[in-house]
Design an enzyme around this catalytic site. Sequence first.
Site, PDB file in Angstrom:
ATOM      1  N   LYS A 241       0.857  -1.126   0.005  1.00  0.00           N
ATOM      2  CA  LYS A 241      -0.091  -0.084  -0.132  1.00  0.00           C
ATOM      3  C   LYS A 241       0.911   1.273  -0.259  1.00  0.00           C
ATOM      4  CE  LYS A 241      -1.945   3.189   2.127  1.00  0.00           C
ATOM      5  NZ  LYS A 241      -1.696   4.303   1.625  1.00  0.00           N
TER       6      LYS A 241
ATOM      7  N   GLU B 229       8.416   0.562  11.713  1.00  0.00           N
ATOM      8  CA  GLU B 229       9.497   1.475  11.485  1.00  0.00           C
ATOM      9  C   GLU B 229       9.203   2.767  11.229  1.00  0.00           C
ATOM     10  OE1 GLU B 229      12.564  -0.436   8.869  1.00  0.00           O
ATOM     11  OE2 GLU B 229      11.467  -2.232   8.709  1.00  0.00           O
TER      12      GLU B 229
ATOM     13  N   CYS C 271      14.180   9.279   7.335  1.00  0.00           N
ATOM     14  CA  CYS C 271      13.991   8.910   8.736  1.00  0.00           C
ATOM     15  C   CYS C 271      15.341   9.134   9.574  1.00  0.00           C
ATOM     16  CB  CYS C 271      13.575   7.651   8.861  1.00  0.00           C
ATOM     17  SG  CYS C 271      14.314   6.321   8.109  1.00  0.00           S
TER      18      CYS C 271
ATOM     19  N   GLU D 265      10.307  15.959  15.150  1.00  0.00           N
ATOM     20  CA  GLU D 265      10.727  15.426  13.794  1.00  0.00           C
ATOM     21  C   GLU D 265      10.080  16.535  12.803  1.00  0.00           C
ATOM     22  OE1 GLU D 265       9.179  11.867  11.838  1.00  0.00           O
ATOM     23  OE2 GLU D 265      11.223  11.494  11.230  1.00  0.00           O
TER      24      GLU D 265
HETATM   25  P1  NAD Z   1       2.665   8.480   7.697  1.00  0.00           P
HETATM   26  O1  NAD Z   1       2.752   8.017   8.926  1.00  0.00           O
HETATM   27  O2  NAD Z   1       1.770   9.663   7.506  1.00  0.00           O
HETATM   28  O3  NAD Z   1       2.143   7.384   6.274  1.00  0.00           O
HETATM   29  C1  NAD Z   1       2.679   6.317   6.228  1.00  0.00           C
HETATM   30  C2  NAD Z   1       1.641   5.364   5.595  1.00  0.00           C
HETATM   31  O4  NAD Z   1       0.776   4.973   6.605  1.00  0.00           O
HETATM   32  C3  NAD Z   1       0.996   5.967   4.220  1.00  0.00           C
HETATM   33  O5  NAD Z   1       0.809   5.090   3.117  1.00  0.00           O
HETATM   34  C4  NAD Z   1      -0.458   6.240   4.781  1.00  0.00           C
HETATM   35  O6  NAD Z   1      -1.376   6.037   3.917  1.00  0.00           O
HETATM   36  C5  NAD Z   1      -0.610   4.995   5.829  1.00  0.00           C
HETATM   37  N1  NAD Z   1      -1.594   5.399   6.787  1.00  0.00           N
HETATM   38  C6  NAD Z   1      -1.999   6.471   7.511  1.00  0.00           C
HETATM   39  N2  NAD Z   1      -3.077   6.163   8.264  1.00  0.00           N
HETATM   40  C7  NAD Z   1      -3.139   4.641   8.357  1.00  0.00           C
HETATM   41  C8  NAD Z   1      -3.975   4.218   9.067  1.00  0.00           C
HETATM   42  N3  NAD Z   1      -4.941   4.851  10.086  1.00  0.00           N
HETATM   43  N4  NAD Z   1      -4.127   2.808   8.802  1.00  0.00           N
HETATM   44  C9  NAD Z   1      -3.290   2.274   7.845  1.00  0.00           C
HETATM   45  N5  NAD Z   1      -2.271   2.936   7.431  1.00  0.00           N
HETATM   46  C10 NAD Z   1      -2.365   4.373   7.594  1.00  0.00           C
HETATM   47  O7  NAD Z   1       3.913   8.755   7.246  1.00  0.00           O
HETATM   48  P2  NAD Z   1       4.680   9.405   5.859  1.00  0.00           P
HETATM   49  O8  NAD Z   1       4.301  10.798   6.260  1.00  0.00           O
HETATM   50  O9  NAD Z   1       4.040   8.866   4.749  1.00  0.00           O
HETATM   51  O10 NAD Z   1       6.274   9.302   6.057  1.00  0.00           O
HETATM   52  C11 NAD Z   1       6.967   9.986   6.866  1.00  0.00           C
HETATM   53  C12 NAD Z   1       7.527   9.259   8.242  1.00  0.00           C
HETATM   54  O11 NAD Z   1       7.840   7.892   7.924  1.00  0.00           O
HETATM   55  C13 NAD Z   1       8.374  10.057   8.993  1.00  0.00           C
HETATM   56  O12 NAD Z   1       8.312   9.992  10.328  1.00  0.00           O
HETATM   57  C14 NAD Z   1       9.634   9.207   8.885  1.00  0.00           C
HETATM   58  O13 NAD Z   1      10.611   9.469   9.816  1.00  0.00           O
HETATM   59  C15 NAD Z   1       8.997   7.819   8.805  1.00  0.00           C
HETATM   60  N6  NAD Z   1      10.227   6.906   8.108  1.00  0.00           N
HETATM   61  C16 NAD Z   1      10.567   5.860   8.798  1.00  0.00           C
HETATM   62  C17 NAD Z   1      11.315   5.167   8.305  1.00  0.00           C
HETATM   63  C18 NAD Z   1      11.977   4.029   9.027  1.00  0.00           C
HETATM   64  O14 NAD Z   1      12.886   3.110   8.392  1.00  0.00           O
HETATM   65  N7  NAD Z   1      12.074   4.066  10.258  1.00  0.00           N
HETATM   66  C19 NAD Z   1      11.674   5.080   6.835  1.00  0.00           C
HETATM   67  C20 NAD Z   1      10.954   6.151   6.013  1.00  0.00           C
HETATM   68  C21 NAD Z   1      10.175   7.046   6.760  1.00  0.00           C
END
Ligand code: NAD
Length: 498
Positions: free
Chosen positions: A189, A263, A297, A399
């Site tokens: 997704k 993650e 991240c 962040e």
């Molecule tokens: P986000 O949490 O807004 O979204 C991530 C995903 O979750 C998207 O695909 C979104 O559609 C989905 N989502 C949102 N609400 C949901 C729900 N209720 N149920 C299921 N899925 C849902 O994050 P983002 O803005 O896309 O990414 C940025 C964040 O990701 C930052 O905090 C970054 O640090 C983190 N990140 C972490 C890593 C790692 O390896 N630790 C890698 C990349 C990004």
Amino acid sequence: MTIVSPDVKTDPRWSLLDGTLPMLIGGELLADGPTSNIVSSRDRSVVGKFAVADAAIADKAVAAARKAAPGWAGLTGFERGKYLLKIAEIMEAHAAEFEFLDAVDIGKPVTGVRYSDMPVSLSALAYFAGRAQDLGGRSVEVGDPMVSHRARLEPYGVVLEVLPWNGPLWTGVQRMAAILAAGNVAIMKPSELASASFSYLASLIADVLPPGVLTVLNGKGSVVGARLVTHPDVAMVSLTGGVETGVRVLQDTASQVKRVSLELGGKNPNIVMADADLDSAIMWSTMGGFSNSGQICVCGSRILVQKGIYKEFAARLVDAAKKRVVGDPLLDSTEMGPVVGEDHYNKIWGYIDHAVKNGEGELLVGGERYTDELRAGGWYVPPTVFGNVTPGCVIEKEEIFGPVVTLTPFETLDEALAIANDTTFGLASGIFTSSVENAEKAARELQAGQVYVNQWFAPGGLQAPSQGYKTSGLGGVGIEKYLQTKNIFIRSNNGASW
Ligand code: NAD
């Protein structure tokens, strides 16, 4: 330095966006039905559209995946690996298209995809193709000579992988490869903000895998994501995203005691000691702070600098920030493109404006909106550095996930470590020093899943995957998180031993 080129408009790759980018369900590409716009970070214009799912489509996709699961799990590792190698071959042949799509969609510079995301994706496919033949499992002595033990690692079945937008290609391909190598079927997704490149991948490999083994479903997290996460036939959920979303997923799956891996985000401390090689510390700290416009991240967004070199370090970082080429992500010369979208752009400016208004440190460079036609037209944020930032204030603590770094002076390594660890996050951390003693002390005491010494970022994400400490991660990483362990005990004398 050129930041925009007129011939970008005639690039033949624009035709990739002529139709609707599809989803992949049960081996069929689906481009009919509801769609969502692809809004380009370069200039805020609608450049294309991708198909999106609703709850009914999500249910249908899970049913197709479930049907495919036993057949896929029954293949040998060698057979599963061959499929992954085929996907790598196809991706490599279309590398230029992936560069284009991520540049146009999310503003990632083409060189970022060319020299990082694409090689990481290809090496992940090759690595996990091999791991499919070596999933691990061990044998231990159990204290009875007539009983032998072996642990067998088994797939879960249907695994849902929810992706972030900041590295849609590499995060997606790496995780997809691990899920499939482990013998699970994968439902991917992508983020609603970055669905173009993965949808395009789906269109290229739709007929490579048996139907249902790979599903690609687009749509909002709150609709499609939430439906998939709670679906009883989805056995395991893996999310890469923000902490808030991670908490939500934990809450939504708690009643099913579902296997979940998270993650999540970070606010990563980068300690620069006075005995560090300054040229190297500046080079890595610039990369660590501003790569992908700070939308990584593990970016080093909190830089702690020992007092003796603070002034010089700050001046040189400001200089490096000024020299960064911020421009059209479609150009090879661009080092930093725009940020992903309107909401995120506003969020980053919210932090910058808050810091300026409340005197959270002094603004050393950046922090002003662009006024030229190209950059005022897109979601561009300049590399921004705040100096003399007090530990614990908002921009030092939260962040931002943009090209904004804070500098905080310190006296001793103990003080730096205390500041570094005073966070709810624990994703990555680092130290620049020429002292083995300092390096070893920091490596022992930093509370994070990764410690970089005299570098920022690290190779080896496949071979040595890191789990974030504290709120940055939960539930395992690498291929192991997609496997469950069955302990098998075999009595060989087929009778009672007492
Ligand atoms: P986000 O949490 O807004 O979204 C991530 C995903 O979750 C998207 O695909 C979104 O559609 C989905 N989502 C949102 N609400 C949901 C729900 N209720 N149920 C299921 N899925 C849902 O994050 P983002 O803005 O896309 O990414 C940025 C964040 O990701 C930052 O905090 C970054 O640090 C983190 N990140 C972490 C890593 C790692 O390896 N630790 C890698 C990349 C990004």
